[in-house]
Design a protein around this motif. Sequence first.
Motif, PDB file in Angstrom:
ATOM      1  N   GLN A 105      58.320  78.333  84.250  1.00 25.60           N
ATOM      2  CA  GLN A 105      58.600  79.676  83.747  1.00 25.60           C
ATOM      3  C   GLN A 105      58.919  80.642  84.888  1.00 25.60           C
ATOM      4  N   VAL A 106      58.104  80.621  85.944  1.00 28.52           N
ATOM      5  CA  VAL A 106      58.326  81.528  87.082  1.00 28.52           C
ATOM      6  C   VAL A 106      59.651  81.202  87.767  1.00 28.52           C
ATOM      7  N   THR A 128      54.497  72.340  86.576  1.00 28.42           N
ATOM      8  CA  THR A 128      53.654  72.810  85.475  1.00 28.42           C
ATOM      9  C   THR A 128      54.476  73.774  84.625  1.00 28.42           C
ATOM     10  N   ASP A 179      57.099  85.491  91.013  1.00 30.29           N
ATOM     11  CA  ASP A 179      57.184  86.273  89.780  1.00 30.29           C
ATOM     12  C   ASP A 179      57.866  87.614  90.075  1.00 30.29           C
ATOM     13  N   ILE A 232      46.303  84.160  87.880  1.00 23.49           N
ATOM     14  CA  ILE A 232      47.645  83.981  87.324  1.00 23.49           C
ATOM     15  C   ILE A 232      48.601  83.628  88.458  1.00 23.49           C
ATOM     16  N   TYR A 262      47.878  82.851  93.597  1.00 22.44           N
ATOM     17  CA  TYR A 262      47.335  83.367  92.344  1.00 22.44           C
ATOM     18  C   TYR A 262      46.757  84.776  92.531  1.00 22.44           C
ATOM     19  N   LYS A 314      53.819  76.793  83.832  1.00 15.25           N
ATOM     20  CA  LYS A 314      53.876  78.116  84.444  1.00 15.25           C
ATOM     21  C   LYS A 314      54.863  78.145  85.602  1.00 15.25           C
ATOM     22  N   LYS A 315      54.887  77.097  86.410  1.00 13.61           N
ATOM     23  CA  LYS A 315      55.831  77.057  87.526  1.00 13.61           C
ATOM     24  C   LYS A 315      57.273  77.031  87.023  1.00 13.61           C
TER      25      LYS A 315
END
Length: 274
Positions: A126-127, A121, A208, A186, A182, A123-124
């Motif tokens: 990005q992290v 995804t 993160d 988030i 999460y 978000k994944k």
Amino acid sequence: MNIHDEEQELETVQCGYFSDRMSQLEIYQFPSGKTARHLLGTPLFVSEESAQLMLYADLLSQGFRRSGTLLYRNVCPQCKKCIPIRIDTTQFTFTKRQRQLLKRNADIDMRVTKQPEDFITAKKIQVMREYNKRHQSEAEHDAETIDDVQNMVASMNGLCNQWTGEFFEKPIYAGTQNFDYYASDILVACSMIDIAENSVSSNYFYYDLSPENLKRSLGSFSILNEIAWCQQQKIRWYYLGYWISDCKKMSYKAQFKPHELRLPDGTWQQVARV
């Protein structure tokens, strides 16, 4: 079962843990469900997916790991520092300090994802890209693209060899899952997990790096949380990969006791809590 009946490669590469050493790997293509049925000699009523989970449980006990589409274990002739470590969750009890860590992170929700499209995804990606900074020079990080990170996540989950926008027709391993963590809805961390028969293999964990999350000790928390999950699911073995006493980023695993270490003769030795 003898995986050595399959085509094997021995590869010598720069050691990822000690800069002055080379590492030798025993490598196979990760066995398909069809190959698993052949190696195990399972009857026809056992599905290929079930046979694959049964086979990998046996291979984990032999010290093997999955990396993308490959099955490997370290066989360095001059160095025996990489020692497979596992936890018998039926014997594990939480210390006061470990219970406090779980309580401190009680606001974190773990969600189990099983569908390949949920492994990759935005978000994944990005992290993971931010997490990679820990292991890269500034130049390496600047040169890394979103596509590079996407390919890394897809490959580590066994979905492709080189990202082209499409997955394999069938995932490499039937038991691959993500445990997504999460906080306030988030994503703060992700464990790439392989479920085998009565076993869980923790492949990779990234999280993160914001200051508030660094205070959480997410690496240790995830291990404790996943041990608790195994206990709830009545899964006995939780494999943590390699323990390396002289490598800080790997030596911390010894704090989770009791645990078992795989000796050079192939037996497992328990290390009890003192």
